[in-house]
Structures are given as structure tokens and as C-alpha cells.
Design a protein around this motif. Structure first.
Motif, PDB file in Angstrom:
ATOM      1  N   CYS A  37       0.856  -1.188   0.000  1.00 30.23           N
ATOM      2  CA  CYS A  37       0.000   0.000   0.000  1.00 30.23           C
ATOM      3  C   CYS A  37       0.889   1.233   0.000  1.00 30.23           C
ATOM      4  N   ASP A  38       0.309   2.372  -0.337  1.00 29.32           N
ATOM      5  CA  ASP A  38       1.112   3.593  -0.345  1.00 29.32           C
ATOM      6  C   ASP A  38       0.967   4.330   0.985  1.00 29.32           C
ATOM      7  N   LEU A  39       1.863   5.272   1.194  1.00 26.25           N
ATOM      8  CA  LEU A  39       1.902   5.998   2.467  1.00 26.25           C
ATOM      9  C   LEU A  39       0.669   6.874   2.647  1.00 26.25           C
ATOM     10  N   ASP A  40       0.077   7.307   1.541  1.00 28.17           N
ATOM     11  CA  ASP A  40      -1.130   8.124   1.621  1.00 28.17           C
ATOM     12  C   ASP A  40      -2.256   7.349   2.299  1.00 28.17           C
ATOM     13  N   GLN A  41      -2.398   6.076   1.958  1.00 26.74           N
ATOM     14  CA  GLN A  41      -3.420   5.247   2.592  1.00 26.74           C
ATOM     15  C   GLN A  41      -3.140   5.057   4.081  1.00 26.74           C
ATOM     16  N   LEU A  42      -1.892   4.783   4.407  1.00 22.50           N
ATOM     17  CA  LEU A  42      -1.544   4.541   5.807  1.00 22.50           C
ATOM     18  C   LEU A  42      -1.763   5.778   6.667  1.00 22.50           C
ATOM     19  N   MET A  43      -1.351   6.939   6.159  1.00 22.11           N
ATOM     20  CA  MET A  43      -1.385   8.159   6.960  1.00 22.11           C
ATOM     21  C   MET A  43      -2.795   8.666   7.207  1.00 22.11           C
ATOM     22  N   PHE A  44      -3.674   8.494   6.231  1.00 17.68           N
ATOM     23  CA  PHE A  44      -4.990   9.121   6.332  1.00 17.68           C
ATOM     24  C   PHE A  44      -6.122   8.106   6.471  1.00 17.68           C
ATOM     25  N   THR A  45      -5.792   6.920   6.970  1.00 18.09           N
ATOM     26  CA  THR A  45      -6.804   5.940   7.352  1.00 18.09           C
ATOM     27  C   THR A  45      -6.917   5.953   8.867  1.00 18.09           C
ATOM     28  N   ILE A  46      -8.086   6.321   9.366  1.00 17.06           N
ATOM     29  CA  ILE A  46      -8.266   6.521  10.810  1.00 17.06           C
ATOM     30  C   ILE A  46      -7.987   5.244  11.589  1.00 17.06           C
ATOM     31  N   GLU A  47      -8.345   4.091  11.009  1.00 14.93           N
ATOM     32  CA  GLU A  47      -8.192   2.826  11.740  1.00 14.93           C
ATOM     33  C   GLU A  47      -6.735   2.447  11.971  1.00 14.93           C
ATOM     34  N   VAL A  48      -5.813   2.999  11.169  1.00 15.98           N
ATOM     35  CA  VAL A  48      -4.396   2.663  11.302  1.00 15.98           C
ATOM     36  C   VAL A  48      -3.743   3.626  12.283  1.00 15.98           C
ATOM     37  N   GLN A  49      -3.267   3.095  13.397  1.00 22.66           N
ATOM     38  CA  GLN A  49      -2.631   3.930  14.418  1.00 22.66           C
ATOM     39  C   GLN A  49      -1.120   3.929  14.232  1.00 22.66           C
ATOM     40  N   PHE A  50      -0.523   5.120  14.289  1.00 23.48           N
ATOM     41  CA  PHE A  50       0.923   5.270  14.167  1.00 23.48           C
ATOM     42  C   PHE A  50       1.532   5.440  15.554  1.00 23.48           C
ATOM     43  N   TYR A  51       2.632   4.736  15.796  1.00 21.56           N
ATOM     44  CA  TYR A  51       3.414   4.949  17.007  1.00 21.56           C
ATOM     45  C   TYR A  51       4.661   5.761  16.654  1.00 21.56           C
ATOM     46  N   THR A  52       5.205   6.452  17.645  1.00 26.56           N
ATOM     47  CA  THR A  52       6.337   7.348  17.395  1.00 26.56           C
ATOM     48  C   THR A  52       7.530   6.603  16.811  1.00 26.56           C
ATOM     49  N   ASP A  53       7.801   5.396  17.310  1.00 24.65           N
ATOM     50  CA  ASP A  53       8.935   4.624  16.792  1.00 24.65           C
ATOM     51  C   ASP A  53       8.734   4.256  15.323  1.00 24.65           C
ATOM     52  N   GLU A  54       7.488   4.013  14.921  1.00 24.13           N
ATOM     53  CA  GLU A  54       7.211   3.682  13.524  1.00 24.13           C
ATOM     54  C   GLU A  54       7.368   4.912  12.631  1.00 24.13           C
ATOM     55  N   ILE A  55       6.969   6.067  13.146  1.00 25.67           N
ATOM     56  CA  ILE A  55       7.186   7.307  12.387  1.00 25.67           C
ATOM     57  C   ILE A  55       8.681   7.541  12.203  1.00 25.67           C
ATOM     58  N   LYS A  56       9.460   7.247  13.238  1.00 20.05           N
ATOM     59  CA  LYS A  56      10.911   7.415  13.140  1.00 20.05           C
ATOM     60  C   LYS A  56      11.495   6.513  12.055  1.00 20.05           C
ATOM     61  N   ILE A  57      11.030   5.264  11.988  1.00 16.78           N
ATOM     62  CA  ILE A  57      11.534   4.328  10.974  1.00 16.78           C
ATOM     63  C   ILE A  57      11.180   4.812   9.568  1.00 16.78           C
ATOM     64  N   LEU A  58       9.922   5.220   9.377  1.00 12.03           N
ATOM     65  CA  LEU A  58       9.487   5.683   8.057  1.00 12.03           C
ATOM     66  C   LEU A  58      10.219   6.961   7.648  1.00 12.03           C
ATOM     67  N   ALA A  59      10.371   7.894   8.593  1.00 16.98           N
ATOM     68  CA  ALA A  59      11.067   9.152   8.289  1.00 16.98           C
ATOM     69  C   ALA A  59      12.529   8.894   7.942  1.00 16.98           C
ATOM     70  N   LEU A  60      13.184   8.033   8.718  1.00 14.93           N
ATOM     71  CA  LEU A  60      14.592   7.728   8.457  1.00 14.93           C
ATOM     72  C   LEU A  60      14.756   7.031   7.110  1.00 14.93           C
ATOM     73  N   SER A  61      13.864   6.097   6.788  1.00 16.84           N
ATOM     74  CA  SER A  61      13.939   5.389   5.502  1.00 16.84           C
ATOM     75  C   SER A  61      13.760   6.357   4.339  1.00 16.84           C
TER      76      SER A  61
END
Length: 394
Positions: A157-181
Motif C-alpha cells: 500500500c502507499d503511504l497516503d493510505q496509511l497516513m490518512f486511514t483513521i483505523e491505522v494507528q501510528f506509534y512514534t517509533d514507527e514514524i521514526k523508521i518511516l522518516a529515516l527510511s
């Protein structure tokens, strides 16, 4: 004697009316094809194998396009249409791949330049966070036309789907991994003297293994780090365009990628679109609301840019930009100062003041415990079933 359209006589001599040009069946078929596929043969040149060998760049991929694969050896599992990165098919042979539809040309033509351009970019940019290209395929169509495809790694899936789907919860460590990648991928792309020019969540996919991949290099181009880059300032992604593109600065550089990446990382925290708008004016006002208005003090010589007068006239002034307020609401206090420094550096209004991709990798946030992993498998495991039914491919 050349006739002037609309004249009935010339020098007192009555002119014979022009006979309508007769159109052959082949010309009618070709017009229908051009209308259906919006193909302009003058805009997209075709290159023979000999011309590819003699080209200053494309000769490097001559071995890659010497023998084109037959698309029909792959069985189509699903057509994915209407994606931001073109028409994509999910196909299978020994493994599952994504086939990106590129161009349809006459069988008498050779390989289109746009196909060669993206192949060249993807073959040059081999990195863990850049989509992998396996081969170029061709499929013969009706009316003596053939279609070119690029066979690439499949994205879940693309990041647009992940970021703006309410049911998908982001944790800070996961944001760090995605940002670093994302920043590691951009640092590699820029180190090769290339800027993507189309960074947005829809052009970033996450694979089944939870690895972030940058895709869609149709708009990518080379840039000169030590000299002027006179490129046409095109705006490709609504909401992720840097301010210099709105002001039509022709000497922009990789800073436009850093601006888009900064917006994406910030949106991962706030989980809402920041600079979206119906038109350029609304987007510029949203930008001013967040980061303040552009003027000579923050953007030297901006008054010399073509669109600055229009900008000055229509964009209102915001005394207190909301950038820090947004971060205060959504970023944990423990990392607030680090995130403010990182994003503030990536989204400076004046392009030369922005952090480069390699500079952002030195941010202390990426060195904090726990150290970031290379994937977000935990996030992929939380994708709801309703979203899995509509996942996209790259």
C-alpha cells in the motif's frame, strides 16, 4: 502561390476553393488512438538500439533493453487503475510483481524516450529505499500498436493510505523508521545528482516486509550542485510543492524534495493534510498560515521572481504562524525540540537555508533509544481488512 486562409480572391483573381483533404482509414485509426491514449509522438521521441548505443546516457542501459520481455508470459491477477502513478497490473509468474503501464506506440516505432528515462533513473538508483526495477516488457495490441511496461517490486500500500486511514494507528517509533527510511532514500538519490521532483505520500509505498520504497521517477531529473539549474518550475503534487515552485524560480534544486519530505513527516504526526487546497492561492494561504508569509527578509531577492507580485497581492499575512502550535499538540514533549529543529530545517522558506538529506540523518532523534529498525512490520500487521481489499501496487 501560397493562399491566405479566409481570402476569396488575390490581386483581383478569384481563387478556386480548396478541396477538403481526404482522410484515410489508417489516419482515422491513428487519431482515435491519440485521442484515447493522449499520445503525442512529437513530445515523446522513440530511440532505436543504435541510437541508444550512441546516446550519452541511455547507452548505459543498452544491455537492459536489448531484449524486451513478452508481457504475456505473466498472468494478470488484478488490474489496479486510477492510481497516482499510472495504470498498474498485479501479475504473477514464479513470483508476484507489479507491471506499470508506460507508453503505447506503433509497432514500427522503437523504444519511447519516457520509458528509457525511467529505466535509466531506476537502474542508476539501486538502494534499499528505492523501488527495484526487474525488466521492461512489451505487449502487442490491436491496430499495430504495442504497449511498454516496467516490471517492478510489488508494494502492499502507499503511504497516503496509511497516513490518512483513521483505523491505522501510528506509534512514534514507527514514524521514526518511516522518516529515516525516506531521508536515507533521498540522501542516496541526491548523492547521484538527481532530484525526484514528485515527493508525496502517494509516491511512497510500503512492501509486505514493511520496507519503505520511493517510486515514480517519471519527473526525476539531473541537477548541478555547483551551478544554476534552469528547470521549468512545474508543480506536480498538490500540497507538497515547495514555495519556490509557486513563485516560478527556475533555479530550484533538491530542496524541493526536502520540503515535500518535511510536509510528509509532519503529517505523520498530525494525521491530517496541511497545505491542501483547491487552487494555488488557497495552498499558498495555507502555507503562510503555517510558516509565515514570504518576504525579502526571509527569502532574499524574492521580489525578483515572476510570481511574487501576485503572491504579495493575494496572500494574507499571518502574524503568528501555526507551525509550533501544531507540533505542540501532536508531538510528544520528550522529542518536541528535536522534531521542531528537524522539520523547521527541512521546511525553511528560503531554499538555500534548508537542510540537505544527508544533514537530516545526523538528527539526534534518529540516535535515541530504541534504535530504529529497517521495517515497520508491526504497522503492516495492523492494517484493517477493509483497507487490505483496496491496497495499491507500485
Amino acid at each position: 502561390m501560397n493562399r491566405i486562409i479566409g481570402m476569396n480572391s488575390f490581386m483581383g483573381v478569384k481563387l478556386k476553393p480548396l478541396e477538403p483533404k481526404r482522410t484515410t482509414t489508417d489516419e482515422i485509426d491513428h487519431r482515435e488512438y491519440q485521442k484515447q491514449y493522449n499520445y503525442n509522438p512529437f513530445r515523446d521521441k522513440c530511440y532505436s538500439q543504435e541510437k541508444i548505443r550512441n546516446h550519452e546516457r541511455f547507452h548505459l542501459i543498452q544491455h537492459f533493453v536489448a531484449e524486451l520481455e513478452d508481457k504475456n508470459v505473466y498472468s494478470t491477477r488484478r488490474n489496479i487503475s486510477g492510481t497516482p502513478f499510472g495504470n498498474v497490473e498485479k501479475v504473477q509468474n514464479d513470483k508476484v510483481y507489479a507491471l506499470k503501464k508506460m507508453r503505447q506506440v506503433s509497432t514500427s516505432d522503437d523504444i519511447p524516450k519516457s520509458v528509457l528515462h525511467e529505466i535509466y533513473m531506476l537502474r542508476k538508483l539501486r538502494h534499499a529505499n528505492v523501488i527495484k526495477l526487474f525488466s521492461c516488457c512489451v505487449s502487442k495490441c490491436e491496430k499495430n500498436y504495442r504497449t511498454f511496461y516496467l516490471r517492478m517490486k510489488l508494494g502492499k500500500c502507499d503511504l497516503d493510505q496509511l497516513m490518512f486511514t483513521i483505523e491505522v494507528q501510528f506509534y512514534t517509533d514507527e514514524i521514526k523508521i518511516l522518516a529515516l527510511s525516506l531521508l536515507e532514500g533521498l540522501a542516496f538519490i541526491h548523492s547521484k545528482g538527481i532530484m525526484h521532483r514528485n515527493i508525496s505520500p502517494s509516491n511512497i509505498v510500503v512492501t509486505n516486509q514493511g520496507v519503505l520504497k520511493i517510486i515514480n521517477f517519471e519527473r526525476a531529473c539531473d541537477y548541478n550542485e555547483n551551478g544554476p539549474n534552469k528547470k521549468k518550475p512545474k508543480r506536480f503534487n498538490k500540497g507538497y510543492n515547495a514555495p519556490e515552485l509557486y513563485l516560478k524560480d527556475i533555479n530550484y534544486g533538491p530542496g524541493i524534495d526536502m520540503w515535500g519530505a518535511g510536509i510528509i513527516v509532519m503529517e505523520m504526526f498530525v494525521r491530517q493534510r496541511l497545505i491542501m487546497g483547491e487552487g494555488s492561492l488557497e495552498q499558498l494561504n495555507n502555507m503562510a498560515r503555517l510558516f509565515g508569509k514570504i518576504n525579502i527578509r526571509v527569502y532574499p531577492k524574492c521580489n525578483e521572481l515572476p510570481e511574487y507580485e501576485s503572491y504579495e497581492e493575494h496572500v494574507y499575512y499571518t502574524k503568528y504562524p501555526l507551525f509550533c502550535s501544531f507540533l505542540t499538540l501532536w508531538v510528544p514533549k520528550k522529542i518536541y525540540k528535536l522534531i521542531k529543529s528537524l522539520l523547521g530545517g527541512m521546511m525553511k522558506l528560503y531554499p538555500p537555508d534548508r537542510l540537505s538529506a544527508s544533514d537530516t540523518l545526523k538528527c539526534p532523534w534518529f540516535e535515541m533509544s530504541p534504535p530504529p529498525e529497517k521495517n515497520v512490520l508491526s504497522l503492516m500487521g495492523r492494517i484493517p481488512v477493509s483497507m487490505s481489499a483496496t491496497v495499491k501496487s507500485s
